[in-house]
Design an enzyme around this catalytic site. Structure first.
Site, PDB file in Angstrom:
ATOM      1  N   GLU A  39     -11.739  12.322  20.989  1.00 49.17           N
ATOM      2  CA  GLU A  39     -12.952  13.123  21.250  1.00 49.17           C
ATOM      3  C   GLU A  39     -14.026  12.253  21.909  1.00 49.17           C
ATOM      4  O   GLU A  39     -14.705  12.687  22.839  1.00 49.17           O
ATOM      5  CB  GLU A  39     -13.462  13.738  19.940  1.00 49.17           C
ATOM      6  CG  GLU A  39     -12.478  14.756  19.377  1.00 49.17           C
ATOM      7  CD  GLU A  39     -12.998  15.453  18.129  1.00 49.17           C
ATOM      8  OE1 GLU A  39     -13.133  14.772  17.091  1.00 49.17           O
ATOM      9  OE2 GLU A  39     -13.264  16.658  18.189  1.00 49.17           O
ATOM     10  N   GLU A  53      -5.359  15.426  13.288  1.00 51.27           N
ATOM     11  CA  GLU A  53      -6.074  16.404  12.458  1.00 51.27           C
ATOM     12  C   GLU A  53      -5.126  17.487  11.952  1.00 51.27           C
ATOM     13  O   GLU A  53      -5.230  17.933  10.805  1.00 51.27           O
ATOM     14  CB  GLU A  53      -7.196  17.082  13.264  1.00 51.27           C
ATOM     15  CG  GLU A  53      -8.385  16.198  13.555  1.00 51.27           C
ATOM     16  CD  GLU A  53      -8.263  15.403  14.852  1.00 51.27           C
ATOM     17  OE1 GLU A  53      -7.135  15.187  15.336  1.00 51.27           O
ATOM     18  OE2 GLU A  53      -9.306  14.987  15.376  1.00 51.27           O
TER      19      GLU A  53
HETATM   20  C1  1HE Z   1      -8.573   3.661   8.833  1.00 51.98           C
HETATM   21  C2  1HE Z   1      -8.354   4.649   9.822  1.00 51.98           C
HETATM   22  C3  1HE Z   1      -9.162   5.823   9.763  1.00 51.98           C
HETATM   23  C4  1HE Z   1      -6.977   3.028  10.176  1.00 51.98           C
HETATM   24  N1  1HE Z   1     -10.081   5.900   8.782  1.00 51.98           N
HETATM   25  N2  1HE Z   1      -9.498   3.806   7.884  1.00 51.98           N
HETATM   26  N3  1HE Z   1      -7.346   9.455  12.260  1.00 51.98           N
HETATM   27  C5  1HE Z   1      -6.072   9.294  11.910  1.00 51.98           C
HETATM   28  O1  1HE Z   1      -5.507  10.111  11.206  1.00 51.98           O
HETATM   29  C6  1HE Z   1      -5.426   8.024  12.343  1.00 51.98           C
HETATM   30  C7  1HE Z   1      -5.190   7.123  11.152  1.00 51.98           C
HETATM   31  N4  1HE Z   1      -4.762   5.800  11.544  1.00 51.98           N
HETATM   32  C8  1HE Z   1      -3.512   5.504  11.977  1.00 51.98           C
HETATM   33  O2  1HE Z   1      -2.667   6.352  12.188  1.00 51.98           O
HETATM   34  C9  1HE Z   1      -3.199   4.044  12.187  1.00 51.98           C
HETATM   35  O3  1HE Z   1      -4.135   3.292  11.434  1.00 51.98           O
HETATM   36  C10 1HE Z   1      -3.269   3.582  13.674  1.00 51.98           C
HETATM   37  C11 1HE Z   1      -2.093   4.165  14.457  1.00 51.98           C
HETATM   38  C12 1HE Z   1      -4.570   3.976  14.354  1.00 51.98           C
HETATM   39  C13 1HE Z   1      -3.166   2.032  13.699  1.00 51.98           C
HETATM   40  O4  1HE Z   1      -2.029   1.595  12.977  1.00 51.98           O
HETATM   41  P1  1HE Z   1      -1.949   0.067  12.531  1.00 51.98           P
HETATM   42  O5  1HE Z   1      -0.597  -0.105  11.860  1.00 51.98           O
HETATM   43  O6  1HE Z   1      -2.263  -0.819  13.671  1.00 51.98           O
HETATM   44  O7  1HE Z   1      -3.111  -0.164  11.463  1.00 51.98           O
HETATM   45  P2  1HE Z   1      -3.185   0.277   9.934  1.00 51.98           P
HETATM   46  O8  1HE Z   1      -2.504  -0.754   9.079  1.00 51.98           O
HETATM   47  O9  1HE Z   1      -2.755   1.681   9.724  1.00 51.98           O
HETATM   48  O10 1HE Z   1      -4.761   0.255   9.659  1.00 51.98           O
HETATM   49  C14 1HE Z   1      -5.490  -0.953   9.504  1.00 51.98           C
HETATM   50  C15 1HE Z   1      -6.647  -0.654   8.561  1.00 51.98           C
HETATM   51  O11 1HE Z   1      -7.477   0.331   9.150  1.00 51.98           O
HETATM   52  C16 1HE Z   1      -6.154  -0.039   7.242  1.00 51.98           C
HETATM   53  O12 1HE Z   1      -7.060  -0.438   6.229  1.00 51.98           O
HETATM   54  P3  1HE Z   1      -6.709  -1.676   5.227  1.00 51.98           P
HETATM   55  O13 1HE Z   1      -7.937  -1.780   4.376  1.00 51.98           O
HETATM   56  O14 1HE Z   1      -5.470  -1.225   4.517  1.00 51.98           O
HETATM   57  O15 1HE Z   1      -6.468  -2.862   6.114  1.00 51.98           O
HETATM   58  C17 1HE Z   1      -6.320   1.445   7.472  1.00 51.98           C
HETATM   59  O16 1HE Z   1      -6.505   2.194   6.266  1.00 51.98           O
HETATM   60  C18 1HE Z   1      -7.608   1.469   8.287  1.00 51.98           C
HETATM   61  N5  1HE Z   1      -7.690   2.673   9.087  1.00 51.98           N
HETATM   62  N6  1HE Z   1      -7.357   4.234  10.631  1.00 51.98           N
HETATM   63  C19 1HE Z   1     -10.236   4.923   7.881  1.00 51.98           C
HETATM   64  N7  1HE Z   1      -9.056   6.799  10.666  1.00 51.98           N
HETATM   65  C20 1HE Z   1     -15.134  14.611  14.051  1.00 51.98           C
HETATM   66  S1  1HE Z   1     -13.725  15.034  13.376  1.00 51.98           S
HETATM   67  C21 1HE Z   1     -12.530  13.888  13.837  1.00 51.98           C
HETATM   68  C22 1HE Z   1     -11.327  14.075  12.971  1.00 51.98           C
HETATM   69  C23 1HE Z   1     -10.391  12.895  13.058  1.00 51.98           C
HETATM   70  O17 1HE Z   1     -10.624  11.940  13.744  1.00 51.98           O
HETATM   71  S2  1HE Z   1      -9.006  13.039  12.110  1.00 51.98           S
HETATM   72  C24 1HE Z   1      -7.987  11.741  12.625  1.00 51.98           C
HETATM   73  C25 1HE Z   1      -8.218  10.507  11.817  1.00 51.98           C
END
Ligand code: 1HE
Length: 257
Positions: A111, A131
Site C-alpha cells: 500500500e 491480509e
Molecule cells: C513482523 C512483521 C509484521 C515481520 N509485523 N512483526 N504483514 C504480513 O502478514 C507479513 C508478515 N511477515 C512475513 O511474512 C515475513 O516476516 C517476511 C516475508 C516479510 C520476512 O520473512 P523473514 O524470514 O525474512 O523474517 P521473519 O523472521 O519472519 O521476521 C523477522 C522479525 O520481524 C520477526 O520478529 P522477531 O522478534 O521474531 O525477530 C517477525 O515477527 C517480525 N515481523 N513482519 C510485526 N508485519 C493498513 S492495513 C495493512 C494490513 C497489513 O499490512 S496485513 C499484512 C501484514
C-alpha cells in the site's frame, strides 16, 4: 517529528526517506506511520523529489501485526483513516516519490509502495497481500490504489488465494515501472529522482495532483480540467524559458529509445 525507525537525508534537491526497522522487516507501527506523514508534511522547501527505501533484506512487511490489538469497529475505521491520511501525504505531498523496492513488498508495504509515483523493483522483490490469510482486509488505501496498478481481478486473486508475484511477473502485471538487477533499486531510484527534480515544479505538481484526478473524472470534465492545468503550467516563466531553449537549440532533443 523524529522517529528511531525513520531516517531522512537530504542530498541537494533529493530527499532520501528510509525505513530503518530492518530487524522487524520495516513493519509499520502506528508511530512510524505518523512519522512518515510528518516527514512528507515538513520536507525542506529545497527538495524537488524523494526516494523511499527500506533497510535490510525487505522493503516492508506491512502493518506491525504486534500492534493489531482488540479494536472495536469505530477504532478500526479510525486506524485505517490514519493510514489514509499518511499515505495521502505521500501521494499528494509536495514532490514526486520514487520507491526503491527489494524483498518483501507486502500488505501495508505494498500500500505504501502504491502511494508512490514511480516504483523501481530489484530482482529480489516479491509482492503479496497476506491480509486475506490473516482474516483482515487492506486498510491503507490498497483497494483504491492497487487495482489502478494491476486491475481488480489480480488483486482479488492475490487476496483470495495468497498468490505471491515475483519481481519479473510483478513488473509485467504493473506493480513496478522499472525492474533492475538485485541490489541496484536504490541507485536507479536515486538517478530517476535526480532527473525528476530537474522538471519544472509546476509540471511535477500537475502530474502528481491533476493527472490522477483527471483520470477519475468523466471525459468531458477531464478535458476541461486538463485545459485549466495546461494553461497554468505553460504560463509559468520557467515554461517559457524552457521552450525558448528548445527553439534556440540549447535544449536536449528526445532520443530514440
Ligand atoms: C513482523 C512483521 C509484521 C515481520 N509485523 N512483526 N504483514 C504480513 O502478514 C507479513 C508478515 N511477515 C512475513 O511474512 C515475513 O516476516 C517476511 C516475508 C516479510 C520476512 O520473512 P523473514 O524470514 O525474512 O523474517 P521473519 O523472521 O519472519 O521476521 C523477522 C522479525 O520481524 C520477526 O520478529 P522477531 O522478534 O521474531 O525477530 C517477525 O515477527 C517480525 N515481523 N513482519 C510485526 N508485519 C493498513 S492495513 C495493512 C494490513 C497489513 O499490512 S496485513 C499484512 C501484514
Amino acid at each position: 517529528m523524529t522517529h528511531p525507525d525513520l531516517q531522512l537525508e537530504v542530498h541537494d534537491d533529493v530527499a532520501v526517506i528510509r525505513l530503518t526497522r530492518g530487524a522487524k522487516r520495516n513493519a509499520l507501527s502506528d508511530g512510524l506511520i505518523l512519522a512518515l506523514r510528518n516527514t512528507f508534511e515538513t520536507l525542506p522547501a529545497s527538495v524537488r523529489a524523494a526516494v523511499i527505501d527500506g533497510e535490510g533484506p525487505h522493503f516492508c512487511a506491512g502493518l506491525d501485526l504486534s500492534e493489531l490489538k482488540e479494536r472495536d469497529a469505530g477504532q478500526g475505521m479510525q486506524h485505517s483513516r490514519m493510514w489514509h491520511a499518511a499515505l495521502n501525504c505521500v501521494q499528494y505531498g509536495p514532490v514526486p516519490v520514487i520507491a526503491a523496492l527489494h524483498g518483501a513488498v507486502v500488505g501495508g508495504g505494498l500500500e505504501l509502495a502504491s502511494a508512490c509515483h514511480i516504483r523501481v523493483a530489484d530482482a529480489s522483490t516479491f509482492y503479496a497481500l497476506p491480509e486475506g490469510s490473516r482474516g483482515i482486509f487492506v486498510g491503507g488505501g490498497g483497494s483504491v490504489r492497487i487495482p489502478k496498478l494491476i486491475g481488480v481481478a489480480r488483486m482479488t486473486d492475490m487476496m483470495l488465494t495468497g498468490r505471491v508475484y515475483n519481481a519479473e511477473d510483478g513488473e509485467r502485471a504493473g506493480f513496478a515501472q522499472y525492474l533492475v538487477p538485485e541490489g541496484t533499486a536504490f541507485d536507479k531510484a536515486f538517478e530517476l529522482a535526480k532527473r525528476v527534480a530537474q522538471n519544472a515544479p509546476l509540471t511535477n505538481y500537475a502530474l502528481m495532483h491533476a493527472l490522477p484526478r483527471i483520470a477519475e473524472q468523466p471525459a468531458d470534465q477531464g478535458y476541461f480540467t486538463e485545459a485549466l492545468i495546461a494553461g497554468i503550467a505553460q504560463s509559468a516563466p520557467e515554461a517559457k524559458t524552457r521552450l525558448r531553449d528548445f527553439l534556440e537549440g540549447r535544449a536536449e532533443k528526445v532520443k530514440k529509445a
